[in-house]
Design a protein around this motif. Structure first.
Motif, PDB file in Angstrom:
ATOM      1  N   ASP A   1       4.177  -9.439  14.064  1.00 36.24           N
ATOM      2  CA  ASP A   1       4.846 -10.482  13.274  1.00 36.24           C
ATOM      3  C   ASP A   1       5.711  -9.883  12.178  1.00 36.24           C
ATOM      4  O   ASP A   1       5.715 -10.341  11.031  1.00 36.24           O
TER       5      ASP A   1
ATOM      6  N   LYS B   1       5.420  -7.263  10.520  1.00 30.38           N
ATOM      7  CA  LYS B   1       4.764  -6.516   9.446  1.00 30.38           C
ATOM      8  C   LYS B   1       5.060  -5.027   9.544  1.00 30.38           C
ATOM      9  O   LYS B   1       5.049  -4.317   8.537  1.00 30.38           O
TER      10      LYS B   1
ATOM     11  N   GLU C   1       4.391  -3.854   5.909  1.00 31.22           N
ATOM     12  CA  GLU C   1       4.113  -4.891   4.917  1.00 31.22           C
ATOM     13  C   GLU C   1       2.768  -5.531   5.261  1.00 31.22           C
ATOM     14  O   GLU C   1       2.716  -6.523   5.994  1.00 31.22           O
TER      15      GLU C   1
ATOM     16  N   ILE D   1       0.674  -7.242   3.397  1.00 30.14           N
ATOM     17  CA  ILE D   1       0.581  -8.579   2.825  1.00 30.14           C
ATOM     18  C   ILE D   1       1.934  -8.927   2.235  1.00 30.14           C
ATOM     19  O   ILE D   1       2.783  -8.058   2.012  1.00 30.14           O
ATOM     20  N   LYS D   2       2.128 -10.197   1.963  1.00 31.74           N
ATOM     21  CA  LYS D   2       3.382 -10.644   1.401  1.00 31.74           C
ATOM     22  C   LYS D   2       3.624  -9.993   0.041  1.00 31.74           C
ATOM     23  O   LYS D   2       2.762 -10.011  -0.834  1.00 31.74           O
ATOM     24  N   GLY D   3       4.776  -9.401  -0.125  1.00 26.27           N
ATOM     25  CA  GLY D   3       5.149  -8.794  -1.390  1.00 26.27           C
ATOM     26  C   GLY D   3       4.862  -7.317  -1.501  1.00 26.27           C
ATOM     27  O   GLY D   3       5.401  -6.642  -2.380  1.00 26.27           O
TER      28      GLY D   3
ATOM     29  N   GLN E   1       5.024  -3.561   0.177  1.00 28.80           N
ATOM     30  CA  GLN E   1       5.769  -2.842   1.210  1.00 28.80           C
ATOM     31  C   GLN E   1       5.613  -1.336   1.027  1.00 28.80           C
ATOM     32  O   GLN E   1       5.797  -0.801  -0.066  1.00 28.80           O
TER      33      GLN E   1
ATOM     34  N   TYR F   1       5.884  -3.402  -4.762  1.00 27.04           N
ATOM     35  CA  TYR F   1       5.196  -4.692  -4.819  1.00 27.04           C
ATOM     36  C   TYR F   1       6.044  -5.674  -5.605  1.00 27.04           C
ATOM     37  O   TYR F   1       6.537  -5.361  -6.696  1.00 27.04           O
TER      38      TYR F   1
ATOM     39  N   HIS G   1       6.269  -9.878  -6.895  1.00 23.42           N
ATOM     40  CA  HIS G   1       5.541 -11.141  -7.074  1.00 23.42           C
ATOM     41  C   HIS G   1       6.417 -12.104  -7.853  1.00 23.42           C
ATOM     42  O   HIS G   1       6.959 -11.748  -8.902  1.00 23.42           O
TER      43      HIS G   1
END
Length: 858
Positions: free
Chosen positions: A438, A440, A524, A526-528, A530, A582, A584
């Motif tokens: 997906d 990632k 990646e 998780i979201k945010g 990398q 990161y 956010h």
């Protein structure tokens, strides 16, 4: 005629979409619903006769997939009275053990396998329509894709499309750059018109910065980005010329008409005397390179990091600014395309003093009468031509959302205005992307190969400009050749030569090959968050050969009797960069933190030799060993090997509060091999910058004429190491030979005094700027004020001997200062969907001052 319509015309002329589809014939009913009701004989008949009858009555086309099937060998009984087409096919299958696959109006027949359905049906429906934006303007080039398949097409110049889909359950995806994608279920519709709305998020301009990208509105440093549509058009020599007149404070010059030459770039003045870096750092897709590495036609955008706060994250390499080149990339648009462009050009030279002008000067008493040698020679015409240069570029794109590719090829066949001045460059590039899990995990592999070949009329160079000088100063009444056919030369006149003979009696060629491999892996989890690794390997090889015949001026005047020079060079460069980032975001806060490690090393080796006194010119430069200069001790042989490396740790953080208050800072800690032997080879380079977006403040709500108003300020420190290695330690070298004890031996002496206190030059730069957009961006631009103070400037100082063993010592003593103002102003008097007109004004000043070059010791 709208702007998008014009873009569509260009799109159709330059891009050929390789999408394949087939129109259906309207047979949309299932074979289970098609009723047959015609008389047929109850007697057995050959299969081919039965299928021909069915074809006549139903319109279906029958064909055999297995070629070894002989339909005449099967006898069947055909019952077609009041039954469904599927029942007839089932009956034939039971009698023959054959299976049927129906695709629209075609029925394919093959031998049946155990466990396989005897009848398979695929009904392809044809869907057509038009794609427009929210204003009703057509969107040519919109991608239309049947979701979950590779079946798709693109809209034509009018935004129209037509596509066969597998059935009512099919879902069509419509996507266009800068617009929100849509997915629509086909159902029982044959016409689907779509309106795409502009994606305001994607329309926010993103610029390339150090080790990433950033929204332009959040940039707090002095930075300029020039996109492909803004590049200088026409026959440009390299990437530098694309920026000419586009960036305030950036000086771009092309000082030579030599087709092998390139642009010279200076950003905000000079900043060193003996440092290793005097030009901006050039990065091509994040990897160090030069302005000629990639073809200008293959470049998507160029960013220029101008001040210290923007460039400090690159440490020593960024002390003179940074130029970030982004090439055209593969995309997740499945549609294959081909883009081709060509450019043709020629040159001419202005008129110079001819023989009649020269004789008139003699008649006027400006020259002695004895200088009229009786001929009329246009020396410039003798060594020039009407050149024809051509550039061809072709780009292939293809793939899908998982794997996509770009392949480009560029040919630059350039002729100079002087005879034997040319440049043939062949560049190929492959860029492949792949993602999984997906998206990632993403991979990118890049391969770039560049081959250059050109003639040279001087040892180790391309076209020898000294020939041009000789044509300018040569007496136009002197003949090219004497009556016996030999070259007319005046060997007794110092540095006075026949320019034609210099060209005709020399021969040479230089070839080089540059191959670069790059690999990028992005993860990646998780979201945010990398993680990214960039690895690169670059191999450069160069061979050169040059020869002067026995009729060259070097023989007639210097007695060389032919001269040959050969050389080769091999350079390898490796780079690895590991970063973690990161990000956010909340409605009021936006935070991004990046940290990384980098290692870069270079290894190089070259070798050369020169020889003279040849018995023949037949071998040109191809066999230098034939010259007698080796036996006579007149040949020269040399070579060198070098190696450098750079180790760095770096980090950056940025913060935005309510899209009004912006803060950014970076830190780089690195060591360079040029400072080997010093007390401290490491350098620390900090930077900080801040910005205030006034247009988002409540008190600006009444100023409707202000679209953008940002005040920013930055401070950054960058470094510059010594331009040579081992300057901190004592070096010995060979001197003149000495006759000792009955033989000649080479002497050794101290060539360099040690100085373990050598360190980085440091450039401390302060920049204050404002970005603005007024009256619906009718007027946009920026103003920057900057001051650079270069401390610990390197210089070679005379020292007494003794106590020193060498007459000079290199030390960090001097101070230099640069300051200036830069203004960029864009005015767009007309901006409609049909036509846009923008005028750009640039203004910049630079004051360079050597403040000090001494202290108490030096």
């Amino acid at each position: 005629m709208s702007r998008i319509f014009i873009c569509g015309i260009v799109f159709q002329l330059s891009v050929f979409t390789l999408a394949f589809s087939m129109e259906g014939k309207g047979q949309s009913q299932s074979v289970y619903d098609i009723q047959l009701d015609f008389e047929s004989s109850p007697e057995a008949r050959p299969l081919d006769e039965a299928l021909e009858l069915l074809s006549q009555e139903t319109g279906f086309n029958f064909s055999f997939i297995d070629q070894e099937i002989n339909p005449a060998s099967y006898d069947i009984v055909l019952n077609t009275s009041g039954v469904a087409m599927a029942e007839v096919l089932e009956s034939i299958s039971q009698q023959t053990d054959l299976s049927f696959k129906r695709v629209n109006d075609n029925i394919f027949i093959k031998r049946n396998k155990v466990g396989v359905k005897r009848i398979v049906e695929v009904i392809m429906a044809v869907v057509s329509g038009k794609v427009t934006d929210e204003f009703g303007e057509s969107l040519p080039g919109t991608t239309v894709l049947e979701k979950g398949t590779s079946n798709g097409t693109v809209t034509d110049i009018d935004g129209k499309y037509s596509l066969e889909v597998s059935g009512e359950e099919s879902v069509l995806s419509f996507s266009f750059v800068g617009y929100t994608s849509q997915e629509i279920r086909v159902g029982n519709r044959s016409t689907i018109d779509v309106i795409l709305n502009a994606d305001m998020t994607s329309l926010e301009e993103v610029v390339v910065v150090g080790y990433g990208t950033q929204k332009k509105e959040e940039v707090t440093s002095s930075l300029a980005q020039v996109d492909q549509k803004e590049f200088v058009q026409g026959n440009v020599v390299d990437a530098g010329q694309l920026l000419q007149g586009k960036v305030a404070g950036l000086t771009v010059a092309n000082p030579s008409g030599d087709p092998t030459g390139g642009t010279q770039i200076l950003l905000r003045g000079n900043s060193t005397l003996l440092g290793s870096n005097n030009s901006p750092l050039v990065l091509v897709n994040g990897v160090p390179g030069d302005l000629k590495l990639v073809a200008p036609e293959d470049i998507e955008s160029i960013s220029v990091l101008k001040d210290g706060s923007a460039a400090a994250i690159y440490g020593t390499r960024g002390t003179n600014g940074v130029i970030l080149i982004t090439t055209k990339q593969a995309s997740d648009n499945y549609a294959s395309s081909v883009d081709y462009s060509a450019n043709f050009s020629t040159q001419q030279i202005t008129r110079q003093l001819d023989a009649e002008d020269y004789r008139q000067e003699i008649a006027d008493g400006l020259r002695p009468a004895g200088q009229d040698l009786g001929s009329s020679t246009d020396w410039m015409d003798e060594i020039t031509r009407t050149p024809f240069s051509q550039i061809h570029n072709i780009t292939f794109r293809g793939g899908n959302s998982k794997t996509n590719y770009l392949v480009s090829g560029n040919i630059r066949d350039l002729e100079g205005i002087f005879i034997k001045s040319d440049n043939r460059t062949y560049t190929g590039r492959i860029d492949v992307n792949h993602n999984m899990f997906d998206e990632k995990l993403r991979f990118n592999l890049g391969v770039l190969s560049r081959t250059v070949r050109f003639n040279n009329t001087g040892d180790g160079m391309s076209f020898n400009g000294y020939t041009y000088r000789q044509a300018l100063i040569r007496n136009p009444t002197a003949p090219v050749t004497n009556e016996d056919g030999s070259w007319n030369e005046d060997t007794g006149n110092f540095n006075y030569e026949n320019s034609v003979s210099r060209l005709r009696e020399s021969d040479g060629q230089i070839r080089s090959q540059n191959t670069r491999l790059t690999s990028t892996i992005v993860y990646e989890p998780i979201k945010g968050l990398q993680f990214k690794s960039l690895m690169s390997y670059n191999q450069f090889n160069n061979t050169r050969g040059y020869a002067e015949s026995r009729n060259h001026i070097s023989t007639l005047r210097d007695g060389r009797n032919g001269f040959v020079s050969n050389g080769t060079r091999d350079v390898q460069e490796r780079l690895i960069e590991l970063t973690a980032q990161y990000s956010h975001n909340t409605p009021n806060h936006s935070v991004t933190v990046l940290g990384g490690y980098g290692y870069q090393d270079t290894y190089g080796r070259d070798f050369w030799m020169q020889n003279n006194d040849f018995q023949t010119d037949a071998f040109s430069y191809h066999n230098p060993g034939l010259g007698k200069g080796i036996q006579e001790g007149e040949a020269n042989i040399g070579g060198s090997t070098w190696s450098t490396n750079l180790i760095s740790f770096f980090g950056r953080g940025s913060y935005s509060f309510k899209d009004r208050y912006l803060l950014s800072g970076s830190l780089r800690y690195e060591a360079a091999s040029q400072l080997y032997g010093t007390e401290n080879p490491w350098g620390l380079f900090p930077a900080i910058s801040a910005g205030w977006r006034l247009e988002n403040e409540p008190f600006m709500s009444g100023a409707d004429f202000v679209d953008q108003l940002k005040i920013r300020a930055g401070y950054g420190v960058t470094g510059n190491p010594n331009n040579e290695g081992f300057r901190a330690v004592t070096l010995l070298t060979y001197g003149s030979p000495m006759y000792y004890n009955g033989q000649w031996i080479n002497t050794i002496y101290t060539a360099q005094n040690p100085n373990p206190d050598l360190k980085w030059e440091e450039k401390h730069e302060t920049n204050i700027g404002v970005d603005f957009g007024l009256f619906d961006n009718f007027i946009t631009g920026s103003v920057d004020l900057y001051k650079r103070e270069i401390k610990d400037l390197l210089f070679d100082y005379a020292v007494p001997t003794p106590p020193n063993l060498a007459p000079t010592t290199r030390a960090n003593v001097g101070v230099m200062e640069n300051k200036g103002i830069e203004v960029l102003l864009n005015i767009t008097p007309i901006s409609t969907s049909d036509f846009s007109w923008t005028t750009t004004f640039l203004f910049s000043t630079n004051s360079n001052k050597l403040v000090s070059l001494s202290n108490d010791l030096y």
